[in-house]
Design an enzyme around this catalytic site. Structure first.
Site, PDB file in Angstrom:
ATOM      1  CG  ASP A   1       8.017  -7.317   6.677  1.00 50.80           C
ATOM      2  OD1 ASP A   1       7.968  -8.007   7.395  1.00 50.80           O
ATOM      3  OD2 ASP A   1       6.964  -6.497   6.556  1.00 50.80           O
TER       4      ASP A   1
ATOM      5  CG  ASP B   1      -8.058  -2.118   1.539  1.00 52.22           C
ATOM      6  OD1 ASP B   1      -6.832  -1.794   1.901  1.00 52.22           O
ATOM      7  OD2 ASP B   1      -9.014  -1.860   2.110  1.00 52.22           O
ATOM      8  N   GLY B   2      -4.684  -2.207  -0.302  1.00 51.28           N
ATOM      9  CA  GLY B   2      -3.683  -1.068  -0.730  1.00 51.28           C
ATOM     10  C   GLY B   2      -4.308   0.386  -0.230  1.00 51.28           C
TER      11      GLY B   2
ATOM     12  NE  ARG C   1      -0.744  -0.375   4.826  1.00 48.27           N
ATOM     13  CZ  ARG C   1      -1.321  -0.083   6.010  1.00 48.27           C
ATOM     14  NH1 ARG C   1      -2.584   0.507   6.119  1.00 48.27           N
ATOM     15  NH2 ARG C   1      -0.708  -0.417   7.286  1.00 48.27           N
TER      16      ARG C   1
ATOM     17  NE  ARG D   1       5.703   5.164   5.046  1.00 40.29           N
ATOM     18  CZ  ARG D   1       5.724   3.604   5.335  1.00 40.29           C
ATOM     19  NH1 ARG D   1       5.377   3.606   6.497  1.00 40.29           N
ATOM     20  NH2 ARG D   1       5.965   3.044   4.454  1.00 40.29           N
TER      21      ARG D   1
ATOM     22  CG  ASP E   1       6.380  -0.136   7.611  1.00 42.41           C
ATOM     23  OD1 ASP E   1       6.645   0.886   7.012  1.00 42.41           O
ATOM     24  OD2 ASP E   1       6.690  -1.196   7.274  1.00 42.41           O
TER      25      ASP E   1
ATOM     26  NE  ARG F   1      10.058  -1.422   3.681  1.00 42.08           N
ATOM     27  CZ  ARG F   1       9.103  -1.034   4.257  1.00 42.08           C
ATOM     28  NH1 ARG F   1       8.675  -1.840   5.639  1.00 42.08           N
ATOM     29  NH2 ARG F   1       8.246   0.101   4.297  1.00 42.08           N
TER      30      ARG F   1
END
Length: 486
Positions: free
Chosen positions: A251, A124-125, A93, A175, A261, A182
């Site tokens: 990740d 759903d992204g 996403r 962001r 994240d 990563r």
């Protein structure tokens, strides 16, 4: 002259080629609106204070348009999730827009919540307003606390419905970081035995983000040690401020040692080494006290991914190469211990270094755990305990134990201990209930609490105008839960 006239974009990640990403446009938000913007992040980029007033800004950061030079793409990676190999993952996403030149060097911009990509799997992204507000505020709060982190430029929102546990509305958070690469990017190509691509990624990353490793005797070992030390520094910062990430999968681990994240994160209220901030973490893998060990485990996974880049023509060479990689990871242990003790010395206002400092800090933490003392408030009150001891004593059940500890502490304090401690122990952190207040207001179309909180969190070591921002959480906060969908 518009904002666009002064921007220079590059796309170095795109130079890696199609094995590393899929190029595609965002799925824009319908009828978008601004939710929040960060003046601090805009200043980092060197953008003018009125950057968001340009007509093209809302379109770009709601995924409805691109600026000249942007090249949206979603990267592929893999990783271990909750300690188990999860296979191919990727930017499900998120969309990388490109790198923009800033006074401090190139910074990547990325849309989180920009719609489906080939790596969305069953998702759903989209990102929802709730999680976008949390990530936006915490990214900027961590930066103000001095913790290495990705940044957040803005949030755009829409009335587009998105289903999670309930139906919510969509949002996109933009962001910013020097790189979003990563551990999982390297794991992906190592696991699939795409050693040529792994070498290409390694050479690219070293050239652009760790050039000092290129001339080392063994560049993979040098890079791994660099990442291990940066990760140790990061974890020491987290532990020192009582921050729990919540989902330290490989990740979600940055090759630059950045907090990456923001999902089910949380700052501890009552101190509990076993605190689990992620409601989805039913086994407590990512509990507060386990975070350093998990980081160490993740670094071993990265070492395994880098193994194909080492000289392994014979079994003996393979064994020796593995030992050198493991030695690089081992540097994490000493670095974390020394950095953590350094943070605790600062939080306690100690003068210089003495052999008993670790025990002094450990004994305080044990008393805090036994009393369920609030982590942030206890250290803040300790900052003034030389002149106001009673406020600190109110945090503890076993006050006799505290009274026995205090003389040991006073004996070690620096002459300017109070000033040092007030600069090391924040008055305000982004507690869940503070974020929840902003989320509830925003769900009714009122974004003023996000802006107010952002200002407070940008000066975390100052006493806030509203005492409630630095007070114990209200009773209703105990019912708040955050999970991997947060």
């Amino acid at each position: 002259m518009t904002l666009l006239d002064g921007l220079t974009w590059t796309n170095r990640f795109a130079d890696l080629g199609p094995d590393f990403f899929t190029e595609l446009p965002a799925q824009g938000l319908p009828d978008p609106h601004w939710v929040a913007r960060s003046p601090g992040c805009a200043a980092l980029l060197g953008w003018p204070a009125d950057w968001a007033e340009h007509a093209e800004a809302l379109a770009a950061f709601s995924g409805n348009a691109t600026w000249p030079g942007m090249r949206p793409l979603a990267s592929v990676y893999s990783g271990h999730q909750f300690g188990v190999w999860a296979g191919q993952l990727g930017d499900g996403r998120a969309l990388w827009l490109g790198e923009v030149s800033t006074p401090g060097g190139l910074q990547e911009l990325q849309l989180k919540g920009g719609g489906l990509t080939p790596y969305s799997r069953r998702g759903d992204g989209r990102a929802v307003l709730r999680s976008s507000i949390r990530e936006f505020l915490c990214s900027e709060a961590m930066a103000a606390l001095g913790v290495p982190t990705t940044r957040a430029l803005c949030i755009t929102g829409s009335q587009l419905p998105v289903r999670r546990e309930t139906v919510e509305t969509a949002a996109i958070v933009t962001r910013v970081a020097p790189s979003f690469v990563r551990f999982g990017h390297f794991e992906h190509f190592a696991h699939h035995q795409q050693h040529g691509a792994l070498r290409c990624l390694f050479d690219w990353f070293v050239a652009h983000h760790a050039p000092e490793c290129a001339d080392a005797d063994e560049p993979p070992v040098a890079l791994l040690q660099r990442v291990s030390l940066q990760t140790a520094d990061l974890l020491a910062h987290w532990q020192a401020i009582g921050f729990c990430h919540g989902v330290m999968n490989t990740d979600n681990m940055s090759m630059l040692g950045l907090t990456l994240d923001y999902g089910p994160f949380g700052f501890m209220d009552a101190f509990d080494p076993g605190h689990i901030c992620n409601h989805s973490d039913d086994r407590g893998r990512y509990a507060y006290a386990r975070q350093p060990a998990v980081a160490f485990w993740n670094l071993h996974a990265l070492a395994q991914a880098l193994m194909p880049l080492m000289p392994i023509a014979t079994d003996q060479e393979a064994e020796a190469s593995g030992e050198r990689l493991i030695a690089a990871v081992e540097s994490f242990r000493e670095r974390f211990a020394s950095q953590m003790l350094g943070h605790m010395r600062a939080k306690l206002g100690l003068a210089g270094e003495a052999p008993g400092d670790q025990a002094l800090a450990d004994d305080l933490l044990k008393m805090m755990a036994a009393s369920g003392a609030d982590y942030t408030i206890t250290f803040r009150r300790l900052s003034r305990a030389l002149s106001e001891p009673q406020a600190l004593r109110d945090q503890f059940i076993d006050r006799a134990a505290l009274d026995a500890w205090l003389p040991r502490w006073r004996e070690r304090t620096a002459p300017d201990a109070e000033a040092r401690m007030l600069a090391a122990n924040p008055a305000v952190v982004l507690r869940n209930h503070l974020a929840e207040g902003a989320i509830r207001a925003a769900s009714q179309g009122d974004f003023s609490e996000i802006e107010r909180l952002l200002k407070v969190l940008s000066r975390p070591f100052d006493e806030p105008e509203n005492p409630a921002d630095a007070a114990l959480p209200p009773d209703w906060a105990q019912s708040l839960e955050v999970s991997c969908s947060s």
